[in-house]
Design a protein around this motif. Structure first.
Motif, PDB file in Angstrom:
ATOM      1  N   ASN A  95       0.822  -1.213   0.000  1.00 57.37           N
ATOM      2  CA  ASN A  95       0.000   0.000   0.000  1.00 57.37           C
ATOM      3  C   ASN A  95       0.853   1.258   0.000  1.00 57.37           C
ATOM      4  N   ALA A  96       1.942   1.241   0.771  1.00 57.82           N
ATOM      5  CA  ALA A  96       2.839   2.396   0.798  1.00 57.82           C
ATOM      6  C   ALA A  96       3.471   2.630  -0.568  1.00 57.82           C
ATOM      7  N   ALA A  97       3.837   1.543  -1.253  1.00 62.09           N
ATOM      8  CA  ALA A  97       4.423   1.674  -2.588  1.00 62.09           C
ATOM      9  C   ALA A  97       3.412   2.254  -3.569  1.00 62.09           C
ATOM     10  N   SER A  98       2.144   1.834  -3.468  1.00 63.41           N
ATOM     11  CA  SER A  98       1.106   2.353  -4.360  1.00 63.41           C
ATOM     12  C   SER A  98       0.909   3.852  -4.147  1.00 63.41           C
ATOM     13  N   ILE A  99       0.896   4.283  -2.891  1.00 60.41           N
ATOM     14  CA  ILE A  99       0.737   5.712  -2.595  1.00 60.41           C
ATOM     15  C   ILE A  99       1.936   6.499  -3.114  1.00 60.41           C
ATOM     16  N   THR A 100       3.143   5.962  -2.901  1.00 66.54           N
ATOM     17  CA  THR A 100       4.354   6.642  -3.373  1.00 66.54           C
ATOM     18  C   THR A 100       4.332   6.792  -4.891  1.00 66.54           C
ATOM     19  N   GLN A 101       3.934   5.732  -5.578  1.00 64.47           N
ATOM     20  CA  GLN A 101       3.847   5.801  -7.036  1.00 64.47           C
ATOM     21  C   GLN A 101       2.835   6.857  -7.479  1.00 64.47           C
ATOM     22  N   GLY A 102       1.693   6.900  -6.800  1.00 64.98           N
ATOM     23  CA  GLY A 102       0.660   7.866  -7.178  1.00 64.98           C
ATOM     24  C   GLY A 102       1.102   9.302  -6.987  1.00 64.98           C
ATOM     25  N   VAL A 103       1.741   9.585  -5.845  1.00 66.88           N
ATOM     26  CA  VAL A 103       2.184  10.954  -5.556  1.00 66.88           C
ATOM     27  C   VAL A 103       3.259  11.401  -6.545  1.00 66.88           C
ATOM     28  N   THR A 104       4.247  10.547  -6.769  1.00 65.67           N
ATOM     29  CA  THR A 104       5.324  10.926  -7.698  1.00 65.67           C
ATOM     30  C   THR A 104       4.794  11.059  -9.116  1.00 65.67           C
ATOM     31  N   LEU A 105       3.826  10.230  -9.495  1.00 66.84           N
ATOM     32  CA  LEU A 105       3.268  10.317 -10.842  1.00 66.84           C
ATOM     33  C   LEU A 105       2.532  11.626 -11.065  1.00 66.84           C
ATOM     34  N   VAL A 106       1.708  12.035 -10.096  1.00 60.61           N
ATOM     35  CA  VAL A 106       0.957  13.290 -10.245  1.00 60.61           C
ATOM     36  C   VAL A 106       1.911  14.481 -10.355  1.00 60.61           C
ATOM     37  N   ALA A 107       2.924  14.521  -9.483  1.00 61.80           N
ATOM     38  CA  ALA A 107       3.884  15.623  -9.534  1.00 61.80           C
ATOM     39  C   ALA A 107       4.643  15.625 -10.852  1.00 61.80           C
ATOM     40  N   THR A 108       5.016  14.448 -11.316  1.00 58.23           N
ATOM     41  CA  THR A 108       5.778  14.358 -12.567  1.00 58.23           C
ATOM     42  C   THR A 108       4.936  14.781 -13.760  1.00 58.23           C
ATOM     43  N   ILE A 109       3.673  14.374 -13.791  1.00 57.06           N
ATOM     44  CA  ILE A 109       2.794  14.750 -14.901  1.00 57.06           C
ATOM     45  C   ILE A 109       2.682  16.263 -15.008  1.00 57.06           C
ATOM     46  N   ALA A 110       2.496  16.941 -13.870  1.00 56.46           N
ATOM     47  CA  ALA A 110       2.339  18.395 -13.891  1.00 56.46           C
ATOM     48  C   ALA A 110       3.564  19.084 -14.487  1.00 56.46           C
ATOM     49  N   VAL A 111       4.747  18.695 -14.029  1.00 55.64           N
ATOM     50  CA  VAL A 111       5.973  19.346 -14.515  1.00 55.64           C
ATOM     51  C   VAL A 111       6.287  18.908 -15.942  1.00 55.64           C
ATOM     52  N   TYR A 112       6.083  17.627 -16.235  1.00 56.68           N
ATOM     53  CA  TYR A 112       6.377  17.131 -17.585  1.00 56.68           C
ATOM     54  C   TYR A 112       5.533  17.839 -18.631  1.00 56.68           C
ATOM     55  N   LEU A 113       4.251  18.053 -18.343  1.00 60.71           N
ATOM     56  CA  LEU A 113       3.386  18.728 -19.321  1.00 60.71           C
ATOM     57  C   LEU A 113       3.802  20.186 -19.512  1.00 60.71           C
ATOM     58  N   CYS A 114       4.269  20.835 -18.439  1.00 64.04           N
ATOM     59  CA  CYS A 114       4.803  22.203 -18.593  1.00 64.04           C
ATOM     60  C   CYS A 114       6.032  22.192 -19.505  1.00 64.04           C
ATOM     61  N   TRP A 115       6.908  21.222 -19.300  1.00 59.90           N
ATOM     62  CA  TRP A 115       8.092  21.103 -20.169  1.00 59.90           C
ATOM     63  C   TRP A 115       7.694  20.815 -21.602  1.00 59.90           C
ATOM     64  N   LEU A 116       6.742  19.903 -21.788  1.00 61.77           N
ATOM     65  CA  LEU A 116       6.331  19.543 -23.142  1.00 61.77           C
ATOM     66  C   LEU A 116       5.705  20.735 -23.858  1.00 61.77           C
ATOM     67  N   TRP A 117       4.927  21.529 -23.151  1.00 63.03           N
ATOM     68  CA  TRP A 117       4.345  22.735 -23.751  1.00 63.03           C
ATOM     69  C   TRP A 117       5.446  23.704 -24.178  1.00 63.03           C
ATOM     70  N   ARG A 118       6.474  23.840 -23.337  1.00 67.00           N
ATOM     71  CA  ARG A 118       7.579  24.751 -23.657  1.00 67.00           C
ATOM     72  C   ARG A 118       8.305  24.293 -24.920  1.00 67.00           C
ATOM     73  N   VAL A 119       8.662  23.002 -24.984  1.00 73.92           N
ATOM     74  CA  VAL A 119       9.433  22.537 -26.146  1.00 73.92           C
ATOM     75  C   VAL A 119       8.560  22.527 -27.405  1.00 73.92           C
ATOM     76  N   ARG A 120       7.252  22.279 -27.257  1.00 80.89           N
ATOM     77  CA  ARG A 120       6.357  22.314 -28.413  1.00 80.89           C
ATOM     78  C   ARG A 120       6.238  23.746 -28.932  1.00 80.89           C
ATOM     79  N   THR A 121       6.153  24.722 -28.045  1.00 84.60           N
ATOM     80  CA  THR A 121       6.092  26.128 -28.462  1.00 84.60           C
ATOM     81  C   THR A 121       7.379  26.536 -29.156  1.00 84.60           C
ATOM     82  N   ASN A 122       8.519  26.134 -28.604  1.00 82.48           N
ATOM     83  CA  ASN A 122       9.797  26.433 -29.243  1.00 82.48           C
ATOM     84  C   ASN A 122       9.894  25.788 -30.617  1.00 82.48           C
ATOM     85  N   ALA A 123       9.443  24.539 -30.718  1.00 84.71           N
ATOM     86  CA  ALA A 123       9.542  23.828 -31.990  1.00 84.71           C
ATOM     87  C   ALA A 123       8.747  24.526 -33.083  1.00 84.71           C
TER      88      ALA A 123
END
Length: 239
Positions: free
Chosen positions: A82-110
């Protein structure tokens, strides 16, 4: 004196499209996305350990009777899982938020580097991830176009890292969904052990996919930085 021939009116030159905003460095967002993806790898490895514990306890339940020591191990394995599932969920949500900001930046530059080299509009860099079924291929198409547009002119473009990352991520996603259904439907120790092993395989695949995602983020960020540092000479001319 001869009458000079009238000069025909020259057509007005076409209006040059206004240049877009200059490209912005994706280095900061790229670093943040890479670090968070590294945390995803760590969370997946933690989940692999928890999956192995769960499978081991389930296997022991098949081999011998239930005793107090085994019950303690089972409780510990469930807590860890259960602890591993929670850890995966928290890190995934944080990563998605930052990754999409990065992807928007590189797509705009492209779009500045190559205004006409994209098969999908800019909004699909975000929206493509949330379209049911379509999210199995739309984000990859966006990243491939950004990758191609970000390469320095005259260089050979290889999209192998993008294809490897996306293929592994899709496989891990499908295996993970199957493992979750199997785990939820497990009634006996043998079914639980099989589900835990399949989940272990899924989490290992996800960790490998996250490592490849780091490779894609770092390499694409470097490509765009090199394109920006090369100066206006490599940007498309308007007019």
């Amino acid at each position: 004196m001869a009458t000079p021939m009238p000069v025909p009116p020259q057509p007005a030159p076409p209006l040059a499209p206004p240049p877009g905003a200059p490209p912005r460095s994706p280095a900061g967002l790229g670093l943040a996305a890479a670090v968070l993806l590294g945390l995803v790898v760590g969370a997946d490895l933690f989940a692999c350990f928890a999956d192995q514990m769960e499978a081991s306890v389930a296997q022991d339940l098949l081999g011998r009777g239930v005793d107090e020591g085994l019950l303690r191990r089972a409780h510990h394995a469930d807590t860890l899982y259960n602890a591993a599932s929670i850890t995966q969920g928290v890190t995934l949500v944080a990563t998605i938020a930052v990754y999409l900001c990065w992807l928007w930046r590189v797509r705009t530059n492209a779009e500045v580097f190559e205004p006409h080299g994209h098969r999908m509009k800019r909004g699909w860099a975000i929206g493509g991830w949330f379209v049911p079924i379509g999210n199995l291929w739309l984000p990859r198409r966006v990243v491939v176009d950004v990758w191609t547009a970000s390469a320095l002119p005259g260089t050979r473009v290889r999209t192998t890292p993008v294809n490897a990352w996306w293929t592994l991520w899709i496989i891990s996603l499908l295996v993970g969904r199957t493992a979750s259904r199997q785990y939820d439907a497990a009634h006996g120790a043998d079914e639980l052990a099989d589900a835990a092993r399949l989940m272990l395989f899924s989490d290992a695949l996800d960790a490998a996919a996250a490592i490849l995602a780091v490779v894609v983020v770092v390499h694409l960020t470097r490509m765009q930085r090199a394109r920006i540092l090369a100066g206006p000479a490599v940007l498309p001319a308007f007019g």
